[in-house]
Design a protein around this motif. Structure first.
Motif, PDB file in Angstrom:
ATOM      1  N   SER A  52       0.854  -1.184   0.000  1.00 18.46           N
ATOM      2  CA  SER A  52       0.000   0.000   0.000  1.00 18.46           C
ATOM      3  C   SER A  52       0.890   1.235   0.000  1.00 18.46           C
ATOM      4  O   SER A  52       1.975   1.236   0.575  1.00 18.46           O
ATOM      5  CB  SER A  52      -0.936   0.007   1.202  1.00 18.46           C
ATOM      6  N   ALA A  53       0.424   2.255  -0.688  1.00 16.17           N
ATOM      7  CA  ALA A  53       1.188   3.492  -0.815  1.00 16.17           C
ATOM      8  C   ALA A  53       0.694   4.518   0.202  1.00 16.17           C
ATOM      9  O   ALA A  53      -0.492   4.828   0.252  1.00 16.17           O
ATOM     10  CB  ALA A  53       1.060   4.048  -2.223  1.00 16.17           C
ATOM     11  N   ASN A  54       1.588   5.014   1.009  1.00 16.32           N
ATOM     12  CA  ASN A  54       1.282   6.052   1.978  1.00 16.32           C
ATOM     13  C   ASN A  54       1.932   7.338   1.464  1.00 16.32           C
ATOM     14  O   ASN A  54       3.020   7.717   1.886  1.00 16.32           O
ATOM     15  CB  ASN A  54       1.809   5.661   3.355  1.00 16.32           C
ATOM     16  N   ILE A  55       1.240   7.950   0.489  1.00 17.72           N
ATOM     17  CA  ILE A  55       1.749   9.149  -0.178  1.00 17.72           C
ATOM     18  C   ILE A  55       0.671  10.227  -0.085  1.00 17.72           C
ATOM     19  O   ILE A  55      -0.442  10.018  -0.565  1.00 17.72           O
ATOM     20  CB  ILE A  55       2.061   8.877  -1.663  1.00 17.72           C
ATOM     21  N   PRO A  56       0.959  11.363   0.530  1.00 10.78           N
ATOM     22  CA  PRO A  56      -0.052  12.429   0.586  1.00 10.78           C
ATOM     23  C   PRO A  56      -0.419  12.887  -0.825  1.00 10.78           C
ATOM     24  O   PRO A  56       0.428  12.957  -1.711  1.00 10.78           O
ATOM     25  CB  PRO A  56       0.640  13.559   1.337  1.00 10.78           C
ATOM     26  N   THR A  57      -1.691  13.172  -1.029  1.00 10.92           N
ATOM     27  CA  THR A  57      -2.162  13.648  -2.323  1.00 10.92           C
ATOM     28  C   THR A  57      -1.829  15.134  -2.458  1.00 10.92           C
ATOM     29  O   THR A  57      -1.974  15.897  -1.513  1.00 10.92           O
ATOM     30  CB  THR A  57      -3.681  13.440  -2.441  1.00 10.92           C
ATOM     31  N   ARG A  58      -1.377  15.506  -3.648  1.00  6.07           N
ATOM     32  CA  ARG A  58      -1.091  16.923  -3.888  1.00  6.07           C
ATOM     33  C   ARG A  58      -2.364  17.752  -3.721  1.00  6.07           C
ATOM     34  O   ARG A  58      -3.462  17.266  -3.924  1.00  6.07           O
ATOM     35  CB  ARG A  58      -0.517  17.105  -5.289  1.00  6.07           C
ATOM     36  N   ARG A  59      -2.213  18.980  -3.363  1.00  8.55           N
ATOM     37  CA  ARG A  59      -3.319  19.871  -3.022  1.00  8.55           C
ATOM     38  C   ARG A  59      -4.339  20.027  -4.155  1.00  8.55           C
ATOM     39  O   ARG A  59      -5.532  20.066  -3.914  1.00  8.55           O
ATOM     40  CB  ARG A  59      -2.740  21.238  -2.662  1.00  8.55           C
ATOM     41  N   HIS A  60      -3.887  20.133  -5.393  1.00  6.07           N
ATOM     42  CA  HIS A  60      -4.802  20.420  -6.499  1.00  6.07           C
ATOM     43  C   HIS A  60      -5.537  19.188  -7.030  1.00  6.07           C
ATOM     44  O   HIS A  60      -6.415  19.315  -7.873  1.00  6.07           O
ATOM     45  CB  HIS A  60      -4.044  21.107  -7.646  1.00  6.07           C
TER      46      HIS A  60
END
Length: 68
Positions: A52-60
């Protein structure tokens, strides 16, 4: 812990080189990265290997992913 290093030109995007870094490594349960690695193809690659990927989503980005 396996360590890999790829040297790229200064304008290379982190998320475009990440699959090459991951390729050939033993499967991991989780990938933790910063927003620079936010891409659906990278998340799908991690999912295909059983992680599983624990990567914050970019704001836009409209379709936000949850974090672990």
């Amino acid at each position: 812990m396996p360590i890999r290093l790829l040297i790229t030109e200064g304008k290379a995007s982190d998320k475009t080189i990440a699959p090459q870094l991951i390729e050939g490594l033993p499967p991991a349960k989780a990938l933790v990265a910063d927003k620079g690695y936010d891409s659906w193809p990278l998340v799908a690659l991690i999912a295909r290997t059983g992680g599983s990927a624990n990567i914050p989503t970019r704001r836009h980005v409209k379709n936000k992913r949850g974090l672990m």
